[in-house]
Design a protein around this motif. Structure first.
Motif, mmCIF file in Angstrom:
data_model
loop_
_atom_site.group_PDB
_atom_site.id
_atom_site.type_symbol
_atom_site.label_atom_id
_atom_site.label_comp_id
_atom_site.label_asym_id
_atom_site.label_seq_id
_atom_site.Cartn_x
_atom_site.Cartn_y
_atom_site.Cartn_z
ATOM 1 N N ARG A 28 0.831 -1.210 0.000
ATOM 2 C CA ARG A 28 0.000 0.000 0.000
ATOM 3 C C ARG A 28 0.861 1.254 0.000
ATOM 4 N NH1 ARG A 28 -0.118 2.139 5.222
ATOM 5 N NH2 ARG A 28 0.267 0.673 6.945
ATOM 6 N N ASP A 29 2.156 1.080 -0.228
ATOM 7 C CA ASP A 29 3.095 2.204 -0.111
ATOM 8 C C ASP A 29 2.799 3.335 -1.089
ATOM 9 O OD1 ASP A 29 4.352 0.831 1.886
ATOM 10 O OD2 ASP A 29 6.046 0.160 0.669
ATOM 11 N N HIS A 30 2.193 3.022 -2.239
ATOM 12 C CA HIS A 30 1.952 4.059 -3.248
ATOM 13 C C HIS A 30 0.621 4.790 -3.040
ATOM 14 C CE1 HIS A 30 0.380 0.206 -4.597
ATOM 15 N NE2 HIS A 30 -0.480 0.843 -5.361
ATOM 16 N N TRP A 31 -0.114 4.433 -1.991
ATOM 17 C CA TRP A 31 -1.362 5.130 -1.699
ATOM 18 C C TRP A 31 -1.116 6.226 -0.655
ATOM 19 C CZ3 TRP A 31 -5.634 4.721 -4.526
ATOM 20 C CH2 TRP A 31 -5.755 3.608 -5.358
ATOM 21 N N PRO A 32 -1.813 7.345 -0.756
ATOM 22 C CA PRO A 32 -1.584 8.451 0.195
ATOM 23 C C PRO A 32 -1.932 8.048 1.618
ATOM 24 C CG PRO A 32 -3.536 8.875 -1.160
ATOM 25 C CD PRO A 32 -2.854 7.690 -1.761
ATOM 26 N N VAL A 33 -1.146 8.555 2.557
ATOM 27 C CA VAL A 33 -1.306 8.238 3.970
ATOM 28 C C VAL A 33 -1.575 9.536 4.733
ATOM 29 C CG1 VAL A 33 -0.162 7.313 6.024
ATOM 30 C CG2 VAL A 33 0.205 6.232 3.802
ATOM 31 N N ASN A 294 -7.720 -7.816 -3.709
ATOM 32 C CA ASN A 294 -6.782 -7.065 -4.540
ATOM 33 C C ASN A 294 -6.863 -5.621 -4.063
ATOM 34 O OD1 ASN A 294 -5.622 -5.419 -6.571
ATOM 35 N ND2 ASN A 294 -6.034 -6.944 -8.152
ATOM 36 N N LEU A 295 -5.906 -5.227 -3.236
ATOM 37 C CA LEU A 295 -5.967 -3.913 -2.588
ATOM 38 C C LEU A 295 -6.115 -2.784 -3.593
ATOM 39 C CD1 LEU A 295 -5.426 -2.533 0.351
ATOM 40 C CD2 LEU A 295 -3.260 -1.924 -0.710
ATOM 41 N N ASP A 296 -5.312 -2.800 -4.651
ATOM 42 C CA ASP A 296 -5.364 -1.711 -5.615
ATOM 43 C C ASP A 296 -6.737 -1.621 -6.268
ATOM 44 O OD1 ASP A 296 -2.817 -0.711 -5.230
ATOM 45 O OD2 ASP A 296 -1.908 -2.015 -6.722
ATOM 46 N N ALA A 297 -7.304 -2.769 -6.641
ATOM 47 C CA ALA A 297 -8.625 -2.746 -7.282
ATOM 48 C C ALA A 297 -9.679 -2.209 -6.323
ATOM 49 C CB ALA A 297 -9.003 -4.147 -7.754
ATOM 50 N N SER A 298 -9.600 -2.612 -5.050
ATOM 51 C CA SER A 298 -10.583 -2.152 -4.064
ATOM 52 C C SER A 298 -10.430 -0.662 -3.770
ATOM 53 C CB SER A 298 -10.442 -2.965 -2.778
ATOM 54 O OG SER A 298 -10.812 -4.311 -2.992
ATOM 55 N N PHE A 299 -9.176 -0.204 -3.644
ATOM 56 C CA PHE A 299 -8.954 1.224 -3.390
ATOM 57 C C PHE A 299 -9.335 2.068 -4.604
ATOM 58 C CE2 PHE A 299 -5.663 1.354 0.329
ATOM 59 C CZ PHE A 299 -6.555 0.665 1.124
ATOM 60 N N MET A 302 -12.941 2.963 -4.918
ATOM 61 C CA MET A 302 -13.365 4.102 -4.117
ATOM 62 C C MET A 302 -12.770 5.414 -4.640
ATOM 63 S SD MET A 302 -12.930 2.724 -0.232
ATOM 64 C CE MET A 302 -13.703 1.232 0.351
ATOM 65 N N ALA A 303 -11.452 5.460 -4.715
ATOM 66 C CA ALA A 303 -10.762 6.716 -5.010
ATOM 67 C C ALA A 303 -11.142 7.271 -6.374
ATOM 68 C CB ALA A 303 -9.248 6.504 -4.933
ATOM 69 N N ASP A 304 -11.312 6.419 -7.374
ATOM 70 C CA ASP A 304 -11.619 6.885 -8.723
ATOM 71 C C ASP A 304 -13.046 7.401 -8.853
ATOM 72 O OD1 ASP A 304 -9.085 6.012 -9.234
ATOM 73 O OD2 ASP A 304 -9.653 4.325 -10.509
ATOM 74 N N ARG A 305 -13.880 7.100 -7.869
ATOM 75 C CA ARG A 305 -15.274 7.543 -7.913
ATOM 76 C C ARG A 305 -15.564 8.612 -6.861
ATOM 77 N NH1 ARG A 305 -15.064 2.213 -9.304
ATOM 78 N NH2 ARG A 305 -16.315 1.590 -11.131
ATOM 79 N N HIS A 306 -14.505 9.134 -6.263
ATOM 80 C CA HIS A 306 -14.696 10.123 -5.200
ATOM 81 C C HIS A 306 -14.015 11.424 -5.577
ATOM 82 C CE1 HIS A 306 -15.118 11.966 -1.334
ATOM 83 N NE2 HIS A 306 -13.813 12.041 -1.150
#
Length: 340
Positions: A28-33, A294-299, A302-306
């Motif tokens: 998950r390192d490439h996702w914002p924290v 699949n973390l990227d697919a699940s994130f 959300m993120a692409d629709r928000h």
């Protein structure tokens, strides 16, 4: 003979691949924290993510903890009888600086949400709130009847300056074999651990809207929804379960976001229930293994629709909510109608 050896070899390769997929997790390192913040001021509302959909919500005086699952039993243990791990529970409560709680609202009654809740309530003096199935978990865990509240949907439950609304939701769709194993129905008798994981049936699933003068949020404990149920509420932050969302159809993902974050007008989405809840909770906990999500697919679902902020809140890191913009906005969160 060669064909037999080929088949045996192929089966061995498949077994190794399956084993590895249950042990390796995506990054998950490439996702914002969320950035570390200064100490909250008195009266400010803070969130602390504690794995699965366990979230500590506090204004410094009143303390709420959704679900309260810390045992995090391993996958091999699921094939026998399971029970709360008292040492893990005590360790997590200590690390999160939790000594007293006012309420433990349970979002549904599967083992990874409800199993520990009676023991956590006993440790902290909390009131347990949830469905009739969750009430059976509380009774089986030895919690006194006076400390168990079977909730009504859309009814306000007040603790200090917090008001809680349990909103009909749903569980993310799972393969039929998994649903049958984990339990899809209602719990009709007290669950006394140790017991098979299917004893903790789902019961009723809820979204939880929490209102406070210093912040408003929605916590959705599974990536499921009920159309229209959240339309009467407002929340600035939406904490949404991501597990298995990436495995759903595009239409399902779109509907999920429309019926949760978009319905309440959230400006910030924070994923929950993304972590490997079969491993002990740590601040650097890994996501669910590849075999389970699949973390990227699940994130991305959300993120692409928000149209707003999206970031991960690491376990044990406090985050302070920004108060609603105006008093009129705060008042508008109250439902237009409530259950009697």
């Amino acid at each position: 003979m060669k064909i037999a050896r080929w088949i045996i070899g192929a089966l061995l390769v498949a077994a190794v691949a399956i084993t590895v997929s249950f042990q390796l997790s995506p990054s998950r390192d490439h996702w914002p924290v969320a950035q570390a913040q200064p100490q909250a001021q008195p009266g400010e509302v803070t969130l602390t993510f504690l794995g699965t959909s366990t979230v500590l919500v506090s204004d410094g005086t009143t303390h709420l903890l959704t679900d309260g699952y810390f045992s995090r039993v391993s996958i091999p243990q699921l094939f026998g009888k399971i029970e709360p791990d008292q040492q893990r529970i005590d360790n997590a409560l200590k690390q999160a600086n939790i000594s007293e709680l006012d309420a433990i609202p349970v979002l549904h009654s599967h083992f990874d949400h409800a199993m520990d809740s009676p023991l956590v309530a006993q440790r902290t003096g909390a009131q347990l709130l949830g469905s009739a199935s969750t009430a059976m978990v509380g009774r089986g865990g030895g919690l006194p009847e006076a400390r168990i509240t079977t909730v009504q949907t859309h009814h306000p439950y007040r603790f200090g300056d917090f008001t809680l609304y349990f909103v009909p939701a749903g569980h993310v769709p799972l393969p039929a074999a998994i649903e049958n194993w984990t339990g899809k129905g209602e719990i009709t008798e007290p669950v006394t651990p140790p017991a098979p994981l299917g004893a903790w049936e789902e019961g009723t699933s809820y979204g939880l809207v929490i209102s406070h003068p210093a912040g408003r949020l929605l916590i959705q404990g599974s990536a499921g929804m009920q159309p229209g149920e959240l339309d009467r509420y407002q929340a600035d932050y939406a904490l949404l379960a991501s597990a298995s969302l990436g495995k759903q159809s595009e239409a399902y993902q779109q509907a999920f976001m429309e019926e949760t974050a978009q319905a309440v007008g959230a400006h910030t989405v924070i994923p929950v229930h993304w972590d490997d809840f079969f491993a002990e909770l740590r601040d650097d906990v890994a996501p669910l293994p590849w075999a389970l999500d699949n973390l990227d697919a699940s994130f991305h679902a959300m993120a692409d629709r928000h149209d707003g902020d999206f970031f991960v809140l690491p376990p044990f890191q406090r985050f302070t909510l920004t108060p609603p913009i105006s008093a009129s906005a705060q008042r508008s969160q109250v439902p237009t109608e409530t259950a009697p």
